[in-house]
Design a protein around this motif. Structure first.
Motif, PDB file in Angstrom:
ATOM      1  N   GLY A 280      41.999  42.710  22.387  1.00 50.79           N
ATOM      2  CA  GLY A 280      42.950  41.610  22.420  1.00 50.79           C
ATOM      3  C   GLY A 280      42.342  40.278  22.793  1.00 50.79           C
ATOM      4  O   GLY A 280      41.150  40.150  23.082  1.00 50.79           O
ATOM      5  N   ARG A 281      43.221  39.269  22.786  1.00 50.43           N
ATOM      6  CA  ARG A 281      42.813  37.890  23.038  1.00 50.43           C
ATOM      7  C   ARG A 281      42.983  37.550  24.515  1.00 50.43           C
ATOM      8  O   ARG A 281      44.059  37.715  25.081  1.00 50.43           O
ATOM      9  CB  ARG A 281      43.622  36.934  22.166  1.00 50.43           C
ATOM     10  CG  ARG A 281      43.288  37.068  20.685  1.00 50.43           C
ATOM     11  CD  ARG A 281      44.031  36.050  19.847  1.00 50.43           C
ATOM     12  NE  ARG A 281      45.416  36.444  19.625  1.00 50.43           N
ATOM     13  CZ  ARG A 281      46.291  35.722  18.924  1.00 50.43           C
ATOM     14  NH1 ARG A 281      45.908  34.555  18.416  1.00 50.43           N
ATOM     15  NH2 ARG A 281      47.512  36.147  18.742  1.00 50.43           N
ATOM     16  N   MET A 282      41.904  37.086  25.119  1.00 52.12           N
ATOM     17  CA  MET A 282      41.886  36.695  26.523  1.00 52.12           C
ATOM     18  C   MET A 282      41.391  35.263  26.624  1.00 52.12           C
ATOM     19  O   MET A 282      40.586  34.823  25.809  1.00 52.12           O
ATOM     20  CB  MET A 282      40.992  37.649  27.326  1.00 52.12           C
ATOM     21  CG  MET A 282      41.522  39.080  27.358  1.00 52.12           C
ATOM     22  SD  MET A 282      40.308  40.303  27.944  1.00 52.12           S
ATOM     23  CE  MET A 282      39.758  41.009  26.380  1.00 52.12           C
ATOM     24  N   VAL A 283      41.869  34.549  27.613  1.00 53.17           N
ATOM     25  CA  VAL A 283      41.544  33.126  27.770  1.00 53.17           C
ATOM     26  C   VAL A 283      40.730  32.933  29.046  1.00 53.17           C
ATOM     27  O   VAL A 283      41.083  33.475  30.103  1.00 53.17           O
ATOM     28  CB  VAL A 283      42.839  32.282  27.823  1.00 53.17           C
ATOM     29  CG1 VAL A 283      42.520  30.821  28.136  1.00 53.17           C
ATOM     30  CG2 VAL A 283      43.583  32.385  26.495  1.00 53.17           C
ATOM     31  N   ILE A 284      39.664  32.171  28.943  1.00 54.70           N
ATOM     32  CA  ILE A 284      38.842  31.881  30.120  1.00 54.70           C
ATOM     33  C   ILE A 284      39.673  31.112  31.142  1.00 54.70           C
ATOM     34  O   ILE A 284      40.218  30.048  30.834  1.00 54.70           O
ATOM     35  CB  ILE A 284      37.601  31.070  29.734  1.00 54.70           C
ATOM     36  CG1 ILE A 284      36.678  31.898  28.824  1.00 54.70           C
ATOM     37  CG2 ILE A 284      36.849  30.602  30.976  1.00 54.70           C
ATOM     38  CD1 ILE A 284      35.478  31.125  28.307  1.00 54.70           C
ATOM     39  N   SER A 285      39.772  31.667  32.353  1.00 58.98           N
ATOM     40  CA  SER A 285      40.578  31.028  33.391  1.00 58.98           C
ATOM     41  C   SER A 285      39.760  30.549  34.578  1.00 58.98           C
ATOM     42  O   SER A 285      40.261  29.783  35.405  1.00 58.98           O
ATOM     43  CB  SER A 285      41.666  31.996  33.889  1.00 58.98           C
ATOM     44  OG  SER A 285      41.081  33.172  34.441  1.00 58.98           O
ATOM     45  N   ASP A 286      38.504  30.988  34.696  1.00 59.42           N
ATOM     46  CA  ASP A 286      37.667  30.558  35.813  1.00 59.42           C
ATOM     47  C   ASP A 286      36.210  30.789  35.432  1.00 59.42           C
ATOM     48  O   ASP A 286      35.896  31.715  34.675  1.00 59.42           O
ATOM     49  CB  ASP A 286      38.017  31.352  37.077  1.00 59.42           C
ATOM     50  CG  ASP A 286      37.325  30.800  38.320  1.00 59.42           C
ATOM     51  OD1 ASP A 286      37.105  29.577  38.375  1.00 59.42           O
ATOM     52  OD2 ASP A 286      36.999  31.588  39.233  1.00 59.42           O
ATOM     53  N   MET A 287      35.328  29.959  35.977  1.00 64.87           N
ATOM     54  CA  MET A 287      33.895  30.080  35.707  1.00 64.87           C
ATOM     55  C   MET A 287      33.126  29.836  36.998  1.00 64.87           C
ATOM     56  O   MET A 287      33.377  28.847  37.689  1.00 64.87           O
ATOM     57  CB  MET A 287      33.473  29.057  34.636  1.00 64.87           C
ATOM     58  CG  MET A 287      34.170  29.241  33.294  1.00 64.87           C
ATOM     59  SD  MET A 287      33.804  27.893  32.111  1.00 64.87           S
ATOM     60  CE  MET A 287      32.024  28.085  31.905  1.00 64.87           C
ATOM     61  N   GLN A 288      32.212  30.756  37.334  1.00 60.87           N
ATOM     62  CA  GLN A 288      31.379  30.609  38.525  1.00 60.87           C
ATOM     63  C   GLN A 288      29.916  30.793  38.131  1.00 60.87           C
ATOM     64  O   GLN A 288      29.570  31.777  37.479  1.00 60.87           O
ATOM     65  CB  GLN A 288      31.763  31.661  39.565  1.00 60.87           C
ATOM     66  CG  GLN A 288      33.164  31.494  40.116  1.00 60.87           C
ATOM     67  CD  GLN A 288      33.301  30.236  40.957  1.00 60.87           C
ATOM     68  OE1 GLN A 288      32.402  29.881  41.718  1.00 60.87           O
ATOM     69  NE2 GLN A 288      34.423  29.552  40.823  1.00 60.87           N
ATOM     70  N   ASP A 289      29.054  29.858  38.544  1.00 62.82           N
ATOM     71  CA  ASP A 289      27.647  29.990  38.180  1.00 62.82           C
ATOM     72  C   ASP A 289      27.005  31.197  38.845  1.00 62.82           C
ATOM     73  O   ASP A 289      26.041  31.766  38.332  1.00 62.82           O
ATOM     74  CB  ASP A 289      26.861  28.720  38.492  1.00 62.82           C
ATOM     75  CG  ASP A 289      26.942  28.323  39.961  1.00 62.82           C
ATOM     76  OD1 ASP A 289      27.628  29.010  40.740  1.00 62.82           O
ATOM     77  OD2 ASP A 289      26.311  27.311  40.324  1.00 62.82           O
ATOM     78  N   MET A 290      27.579  31.625  39.985  1.00 61.48           N
ATOM     79  CA  MET A 290      27.108  32.839  40.640  1.00 61.48           C
ATOM     80  C   MET A 290      28.225  33.408  41.491  1.00 61.48           C
ATOM     81  O   MET A 290      28.989  32.650  42.089  1.00 61.48           O
ATOM     82  CB  MET A 290      25.882  32.569  41.521  1.00 61.48           C
ATOM     83  CG  MET A 290      25.274  33.835  42.107  1.00 61.48           C
ATOM     84  SD  MET A 290      23.761  33.495  43.058  1.00 61.48           S
ATOM     85  CE  MET A 290      24.466  32.676  44.494  1.00 61.48           C
ATOM     86  N   THR A 291      28.332  34.735  41.552  1.00 65.03           N
ATOM     87  CA  THR A 291      29.328  35.376  42.390  1.00 65.03           C
ATOM     88  C   THR A 291      28.812  36.734  42.823  1.00 65.03           C
ATOM     89  O   THR A 291      27.701  37.123  42.487  1.00 65.03           O
ATOM     90  CB  THR A 291      30.671  35.513  41.648  1.00 65.03           C
ATOM     91  OG1 THR A 291      31.682  35.867  42.586  1.00 65.03           O
ATOM     92  CG2 THR A 291      30.590  36.568  40.549  1.00 65.03           C
ATOM     93  N   ARG A 292      29.633  37.425  43.584  1.00 63.49           N
ATOM     94  CA  ARG A 292      29.231  38.730  44.090  1.00 63.49           C
ATOM     95  C   ARG A 292      30.174  39.789  43.563  1.00 63.49           C
ATOM     96  O   ARG A 292      31.372  39.572  43.459  1.00 63.49           O
ATOM     97  CB  ARG A 292      29.264  38.733  45.615  1.00 63.49           C
ATOM     98  CG  ARG A 292      28.765  40.030  46.216  1.00 63.49           C
ATOM     99  CD  ARG A 292      28.666  39.891  47.716  1.00 63.49           C
ATOM    100  NE  ARG A 292      27.912  40.970  48.313  1.00 63.49           N
ATOM    101  CZ  ARG A 292      27.290  40.884  49.477  1.00 63.49           C
ATOM    102  NH1 ARG A 292      27.317  39.755  50.142  1.00 63.49           N
ATOM    103  NH2 ARG A 292      26.644  41.912  49.964  1.00 63.49           N
ATOM    104  N   MET A 293      29.647  40.974  43.237  1.00 59.59           N
ATOM    105  CA  MET A 293      30.443  42.075  42.713  1.00 59.59           C
ATOM    106  C   MET A 293      30.115  43.346  43.486  1.00 59.59           C
ATOM    107  O   MET A 293      28.952  43.689  43.651  1.00 59.59           O
ATOM    108  CB  MET A 293      30.190  42.261  41.217  1.00 59.59           C
ATOM    109  CG  MET A 293      30.618  41.077  40.382  1.00 59.59           C
ATOM    110  SD  MET A 293      30.417  41.342  38.601  1.00 59.59           S
ATOM    111  CE  MET A 293      31.165  39.838  37.965  1.00 59.59           C
ATOM    112  N   ASN A 294      31.154  44.014  43.949  1.00 57.56           N
ATOM    113  CA  ASN A 294      30.992  45.184  44.802  1.00 57.56           C
ATOM    114  C   ASN A 294      31.937  46.279  44.335  1.00 57.56           C
ATOM    115  O   ASN A 294      33.147  46.079  44.277  1.00 57.56           O
ATOM    116  CB  ASN A 294      31.298  44.808  46.251  1.00 57.56           C
ATOM    117  CG  ASN A 294      31.001  45.920  47.227  1.00 57.56           C
ATOM    118  OD1 ASN A 294      31.318  47.071  46.976  1.00 57.56           O
ATOM    119  ND2 ASN A 294      30.405  45.574  48.356  1.00 57.56           N
ATOM    120  N   GLY A 295      31.397  47.457  44.010  1.00 53.44           N
ATOM    121  CA  GLY A 295      32.204  48.544  43.479  1.00 53.44           C
ATOM    122  C   GLY A 295      33.254  49.062  44.429  1.00 53.44           C
ATOM    123  O   GLY A 295      34.290  49.575  44.004  1.00 53.44           O
ATOM    124  N   ALA A 296      33.029  48.940  45.757  1.00 55.80           N
ATOM    125  CA  ALA A 296      33.978  49.480  46.728  1.00 55.80           C
ATOM    126  C   ALA A 296      35.337  48.811  46.618  1.00 55.80           C
ATOM    127  O   ALA A 296      36.367  49.430  46.909  1.00 55.80           O
ATOM    128  CB  ALA A 296      33.431  49.318  48.142  1.00 55.80           C
TER     129      ALA A 296
END
Length: 408
Positions: A280-296
């Motif tokens: 489906g079609r999704m729209v860019i709503s935010d942009m970060q040059d760097m972020t953190r991702m954690n599976g927990a």
């Protein structure tokens, strides 16, 4: 390593697995760090007050950022309610462990703020955190937090979206008090998602160069028994150009088209078979040059309850859904998987370098993207993304969209 996050109510296989972009909306539902957890090293504990997602924060705060060790590199506190952008200034302490606002600072009432933090640990490695909070709304009043920001330049898929801080029982009176017009003029209709969200869009994507004006006349409008609006303002944004990128999950490519012309075909990796990417079609709503991702934060834990992954410096992160689907840079996967193998848990990964490179495919796409650009996924075995998951309303037909108006 996997790339992505998914929807809150879906099974873990469909929960975004590469990350929890730690933010108010961050990388998939909420902050990526649990500061009460037992498994964090001190260098990882970027502590932000107010807590992520806090509501009814008083004007005097508290507002601060702390580290137990390492050094704060950057702290930005920005008011993000559209129409009234503004930044809270402050200072980092000499030891680099604490940021506080300047003396006498008071937060605005009925406002939404975002805190962006980049910190260095004792080895010079960067980590990031993003949180949001909202301040007090006067008793018996309501407010609508809206996108996009005033005077923004957006992509052609931008949807005007209001989220109200109270449940709206008289939807018609509220919808009448918000008018969205464009130059050149097109038909624009509202659509309610539940009792606290109202979106507006035209039948088709906006034409490049269109100026869109949003008039908000909610002051003293009674939206629920005893709850009156406080906003009376006019804001606008301009559509810069039309960029639509088509991700083919089966072919493992993304075609980027600007105003109808093909700019590039980029190799990607999408969701693996047991945790596929939404169609489906999704729209860019935010942009970060760097972020953190954690599976927990999204249910991906090992037998000890620790996250299966914790990537402190995910580069070029572009949010596509509220539930946590991102298009982001990936420097940890082998180069030869891009365009050949789908290995994420639902996100779309582009090749990148540690720290983020403007010359990488991810950096190239990030630098050419705007809030409001459209990314459409095809040929995935997953369902079509729901229209209220982020700014995904383009997946509804025009008839169904207009049927969601309280003024029909």
């Amino acid at each position: 390593m996997r790339n992505v996050l998914r929807r809150a109510g879906r099974a873990a296989a469909h929960t975004l697995a590469l990350a929890a972009l730690l933010a108010g909306v961050a990388g998939c539902r909420g902050p990526a760090l649990d500061f009460s957890g037992k498994h964090r090293s001190p260098e990882e504990s970027i502590r932000v007050l107010p807590d992520h997602g806090a509501r009814d924060v008083p004007p005097e705060g508290p507002l601060e950022v702390r580290l137990p060790s390492g050094r704060l590199e950057r702290v930005r506190v920005t008011r993000i309610e559209s129409g009234a952008p503004g930044r809270i200034t402050g200072r980092i302490s000499e030891d680099g462990l604490r940021w506080t606002p300047r003396d006498g600072t008071r937060l605005s009432l009925a406002a939404k703020y975002r805190v962006d933090v980049v910190a260095l640990d004792g080895h010079g490695r960067r980590s990031a955190r993003q949180t949001t909070f909202t301040t007090e709304v006067p008793a018996h009043r309501f407010i609508g937090y809206f996108k996009p920001e005033n005077r923004a330049v957006t992509g052609a898929g931008m949807i005007v979206s209001f989220e109200f801080n109270r449940k709206i029982t008289d939807r018609a009176v509220v919808e009448r008090a918000v008018t969205v017009t464009s130059d050149p003029p097109v038909e624009i209709a509202g659509h309610w998602f539940g009792d606290d969200r109202l979106d507006f869009r035209p039948q088709r994507y906006w034409e490049p160069g269109t100026k869109v004006t949003v008039r908000i006349r909610l002051r003293d409008v009674e939206a629920a028994p005893g709850a009156y609006g406080i906003q009376h303002k006019t804001v606008s944004f301009t559509v810069g150009r039309s960029q639509v990128s088509t991700v083919d999950a089966a072919a493992k490519t993304m075609e980027v088209r600007r105003d109808g012309s093909l700019l590039a075909t980029v190799p990607i990796t999408a969701g693996e078979p047991k945790s596929t990417t939404y169609n489906g079609r999704m729209v860019i709503s935010d942009m970060q040059d760097m972020t953190r991702m954690n599976g927990a934060t999204v249910g991906f834990t090992d037998e000890n309850g620790k996250g299966e992954y914790d990537i402190k410096d995910v580069p070029h992160a572009i949010r596509l859904t509220e539930s946590g689907t991102f298009l982001h840079g990936n420097y940890w996967a082998p180069v030869d998987i891009f365009g050949r193998v789908n290995v994420s848990h639902g996100c779309i990964g582009l090749r990148d370098e540690k720290g983020g490179s403007g010359d990488s495919p991810a950096g190239w796409f990030f630098d050419r993207s705007l809030i409001g650009d459209v990314v459409e996924v095809v040929n995935s075995t997953d369902q079509v993304v729901e229209a209220d998951n982020g700014l995904s309303g383009w997946n509804l037909s025009w008839a169904r969209w207009k049927a969601g108006s309280a003024l029909r």
